[in-house]
Structure formats: C-alpha cells, structure tokens
Scaffold this motif. Structure first.
Motif, PDB file in Angstrom:
ATOM      1  N   LEU A 161      -3.290  -4.310  31.959  1.00 57.76           N
ATOM      2  CA  LEU A 161      -3.695  -3.082  31.264  1.00 57.76           C
ATOM      3  C   LEU A 161      -2.688  -1.803  31.449  1.00 57.76           C
ATOM      4  CD1 LEU A 161      -7.359  -3.295  33.277  1.00 57.76           C
ATOM      5  CD2 LEU A 161      -6.907  -3.948  30.645  1.00 57.76           C
ATOM      6  N   GLY A 162      -1.765  -2.065  32.195  1.00 55.04           N
ATOM      7  CA  GLY A 162      -0.854  -0.829  32.707  1.00 55.04           C
ATOM      8  C   GLY A 162       0.228  -0.728  31.711  1.00 55.04           C
ATOM      9  N   LYS A 163       0.869   0.482  31.618  1.00 57.41           N
ATOM     10  CA  LYS A 163       2.268   0.702  30.610  1.00 57.41           C
ATOM     11  C   LYS A 163       3.093   1.591  31.717  1.00 57.41           C
ATOM     12  CE  LYS A 163      -0.039   2.109  26.232  1.00 57.41           C
ATOM     13  NZ  LYS A 163      -0.107   3.094  25.702  1.00 57.41           N
ATOM     14  N   MET A 164       4.245   1.356  31.223  1.00 56.56           N
ATOM     15  CA  MET A 164       5.315   1.664  32.025  1.00 56.56           C
ATOM     16  C   MET A 164       5.291   3.280  32.073  1.00 56.56           C
ATOM     17  SD  MET A 164       7.339  -0.321  33.549  1.00 56.56           S
ATOM     18  CE  MET A 164       7.231  -2.101  33.486  1.00 56.56           C
ATOM     19  N   PRO A 165       5.711   3.900  33.235  1.00 58.23           N
ATOM     20  CA  PRO A 165       5.358   5.017  33.760  1.00 58.23           C
ATOM     21  C   PRO A 165       6.753   5.836  33.547  1.00 58.23           C
ATOM     22  CG  PRO A 165       5.678   4.158  35.766  1.00 58.23           C
ATOM     23  CD  PRO A 165       5.724   3.173  34.743  1.00 58.23           C
ATOM     24  N   LEU A 166       7.306   5.898  32.095  1.00 63.61           N
ATOM     25  CA  LEU A 166       8.628   6.533  31.561  1.00 63.61           C
ATOM     26  C   LEU A 166       8.659   7.854  32.110  1.00 63.61           C
ATOM     27  CD1 LEU A 166       8.942   4.938  28.004  1.00 63.61           C
ATOM     28  CD2 LEU A 166       9.792   4.018  30.389  1.00 63.61           C
TER      29      LEU A 166
ATOM     30  N   ALA B 261       2.372   1.365  36.016  1.00 61.15           N
ATOM     31  CA  ALA B 261       1.261   2.061  36.741  1.00 61.15           C
ATOM     32  C   ALA B 261       0.612   3.227  35.963  1.00 61.15           C
ATOM     33  CB  ALA B 261       2.346   2.861  38.136  1.00 61.15           C
ATOM     34  N   ARG B 262       0.810   3.267  34.738  1.00 63.27           N
ATOM     35  CA  ARG B 262       0.078   4.260  33.623  1.00 63.27           C
ATOM     36  C   ARG B 262      -1.120   3.448  33.211  1.00 63.27           C
ATOM     37  NH1 ARG B 262       2.766   5.880  28.948  1.00 63.27           N
ATOM     38  NH2 ARG B 262       1.541   7.592  27.944  1.00 63.27           N
ATOM     39  N   LEU B 263      -2.168   3.738  33.745  1.00 62.78           N
ATOM     40  CA  LEU B 263      -3.368   3.308  33.390  1.00 62.78           C
ATOM     41  C   LEU B 263      -4.206   4.466  32.305  1.00 62.78           C
ATOM     42  CD1 LEU B 263      -4.609   1.889  36.619  1.00 62.78           C
ATOM     43  CD2 LEU B 263      -4.184   0.403  34.500  1.00 62.78           C
ATOM     44  N   MET B 264      -4.633   3.979  31.025  1.00 59.51           N
ATOM     45  CA  MET B 264      -5.364   4.860  30.148  1.00 59.51           C
ATOM     46  C   MET B 264      -7.026   4.368  30.303  1.00 59.51           C
ATOM     47  SD  MET B 264      -2.643   6.202  29.309  1.00 59.51           S
ATOM     48  CE  MET B 264      -3.115   7.473  28.174  1.00 59.51           C
ATOM     49  N   GLY B 265      -7.776   5.136  30.714  1.00 64.10           N
ATOM     50  CA  GLY B 265      -9.121   4.850  31.031  1.00 64.10           C
ATOM     51  C   GLY B 265     -10.044   6.029  30.091  1.00 64.10           C
TER      52      GLY B 265
END
Length: 340
Positions: free
Chosen positions: A144-149, A66-70
């Motif tokens: 596109l997303g990364k894990m929201p650690l 749920a971590r999106l870098m834009g």
C-alpha cells in the motif's frame, strides 16, 4: 561560525529529478582533501582509488515505503508519513492535512485492510497513530505504501527499488542513504576481487536529515536523533583494517555518523548500538574515517557542514562551485564525490 558560511548558489535545473538508467554511470568528482585538487571521473572508476586492505563501510538500512494515502470516513483524502516505530502498532507520523487529524480521527488505507486512529497530537505537530491490521505490517506497507521521496524531487518514481541500495536489508529508514545508490552488484563484486573488504552498519535515516538549519550560529542547531547499530563482525573487520594499515572509507554521511558515534575512545570498535545526535562541523576531529563517498548536499545543510569538517570548507565550496559550472547533478539522485 555562521550557517550562511555554508551557502552556495545552485541553479534549480541541476537538482536531479530521476535516477540514471545505470547506477554506476553517474559522474564522480574526486577531491583531494589535502590540496583541494579536483578530478572528474565516473562512479565505476571508484575501484581505481581503492587499495587492497581498504574497507568500504556501507549502511544497509532499507527505506520503508512509508507514505500512505488514505481517506477519512467523510471521504476526505489524508497523507500519513511514518517517522518512528513506537511499538505496539503505534507510530509517530507526519499527517496532512494536520487540522483534520485530531485525536480520535480514523483513517482507512487501500482496500481497508489497514486502518489507523490518531492517539496523540505532539507539540511539534507530529501525530501518534495506532494502526489496525491482520498479518505482517511490512508486507502491508510494501503493498500500500509509496517511497517518501525528498521534497525537492517532484517526479514520481517509476521503480521503487531505484530508491534502495542493492545491499539494503534492514527496513527502517524514512529516506535512502543515497551515496550507496550508485553501486551495482557487479561493481561491488569487482571491488571485492581487488581485495577490498566491505563492512555493514545500520543507521535508520530520519526525515530530520532534510531539516534545514535555521539557527544563525552553527553551534545553536540541534541535531535530530537516529538509531544506529554495529555488529561484532563489522567491529572485528574495522579493527583488522586499522591494524593492517588499511583505510576505512565510509559510503555516505550516515555510515560516517555511525562510525564516529560508536568508535571507542582509543579508536577501536566493538559491537554496539545507540541513538545518536552527533553533529559534525568544522573543528571536529575524525576518529574513525579515512575517506568518504558522498553525494552533493543542500546549501547550509548539516551534511555540507560534515563534508566541510572532513575536507575543509574552502575546498568543499570550491569543489561545489566547480560541480555547478560543470553541470553535475545534485542531491539524492545526483552525482557523487569521493573525498580522500
């Protein structure tokens, strides 16, 4: 009852930054909630404490990447963290830097196949963001997303699946139900072969699970709201377990909160779903759970209060102090505790 009553001293180097290579080789502290006695084992020894006819209850929620870098049209970097699906391609999000993310601001992610516009700024600072894309949102997120650690984990996760349980299937969590991370498919198979049943519930973990308790008095803290579900199949299995004298053992505080939220007044279960804000702290009378598999939780957190309600504050704080002394690993990627 004061929040500070649930404090313990934790050296920072005991906060696990990475998962172990083998999930079930983490350590397992077994706590007798009646006597406070502590035994040191490994997680694969869990099977020795389970009896035929018991039922393990697991949260099958899957963490969204749920971590999106834009970036904004000016080129400025933006981080968007998905919190809640509001429907119609709109999500409640946490955005950084917040001051740049005002209503009307657009953001592009990855190759531009996903874009977003800020539709609303809420009182708590969260944003309502409207996404635009072609295809299936979950597939785009996986790409596109990364894990929201959690904020206390500083290391990058090499394998995203290590922040998922091996039985996860219902996407929707902003954080993993971490007690389940210790199970392997092989261990679950051996547990089944012993005659232990397994039941699944779904609670989508919100980031509120990491929110510190800021109120001095425990009772003044307001819990975050999370959506939980129980199927008829699970309800039937739990009713059968109770009727036959088996124990209901929850894997994780999320499974516990789901059962305690959805159990009927007479202690039986039925198919049900609800938003829950249940806050369990000492004095709470458990109606559903007989045992708990859990990790070691943050000082002064609602989760330390929950396990204290189940095993007694003195027993828990003593066990945590022993864990510190014995150099257990703490929090999401840390070691586990079995409370019976």
């Amino acid at each position: 009852m004061k929040t500070k009553d649930f404090w313990y001293d934790l050296p920072e180097e005991l906060i696990a930054q990475t998962p172990l290579e083998k999930r079930d080789e983490s350590r397992l502290m077994v706590l007798d909630r009646t006597t406070g006695a502590v035994t040191h084992k490994h997680f694969y020894d869990l099977i020795d404490y389970l009896r035929p006819g018991d039922c393990l209850v697991m949260n099958d929620s899957r963490v969204l990447p749920a971590r999106l870098m834009g970036h904004r049209p000016t080129g400025g970097a933006v981080e968007v963290l998905l919190l809640k699906d509001l429907g119609g391609k709109r999500w409640e999000c946490l955005c950084r830097p917040g001051k740049k993310m005002q209503v009307g601001q657009t953001v592009s992610f990855g190759d531009g196949s996903l874009t977003a516009t800020v539709a609303e700024v809420r009182e708590d600072g969260n944003r309502v963001v409207e996404f635009r894309y072609e295809g299936i949102f979950l597939e785009i997120l996986e790409r596109l997303g990364k894990m929201p650690l959690p904020p206390y984990i500083k290391e990058e996760l090499q394998d995203q699946e290590r922040y998922q349980t091996v039985y996860s299937r219902e996407s929707g969590s902003a954080a993993a139900p971490t007690a389940g991370l210790h199970f392997t498919k092989d261990l679950l198979q051996r547990i089944r072969e012993k005659g232990v049943n397994e039941a699944f519930v779904t609670l989508h973990v919100g980031l509120g699970t990491f929110r510190p308790v800021k109120a001095e008095e425990v009772t003044e803290h307001h819990m975050h709201s999370e959506f939980c579900m129980m199927s008829q199949e699970t309800a039937d299995l739990l009713n059968e377990t109770k009727k036959n004298g088996g124990r209901i053992i929850c894997v994780g505080t999320t499974s516990c909160r789901t059962l305690e939220s959805l159990v009927n007044e007479d202690g039986t279960f039925s198919e049900k779903n609800a938003w829950t804000e249940i806050f369990i702290y000492p004095g709470y009378q458990f109606k559903a759970m007989d045992g708990l598999v859990t990790n070691f939780h943050l000082p002064e957190s609602t989760l330390v209060m929950l396990v204290s309600a189940f095993a007694g504050r003195e027993h828990i704080l003593n066990a945590y102090n022993i864990a510190v002394r014995e150099r257990y690993r703490f929090f999401s990627f840390g070691d586990a505790m079995l409370i019976l």
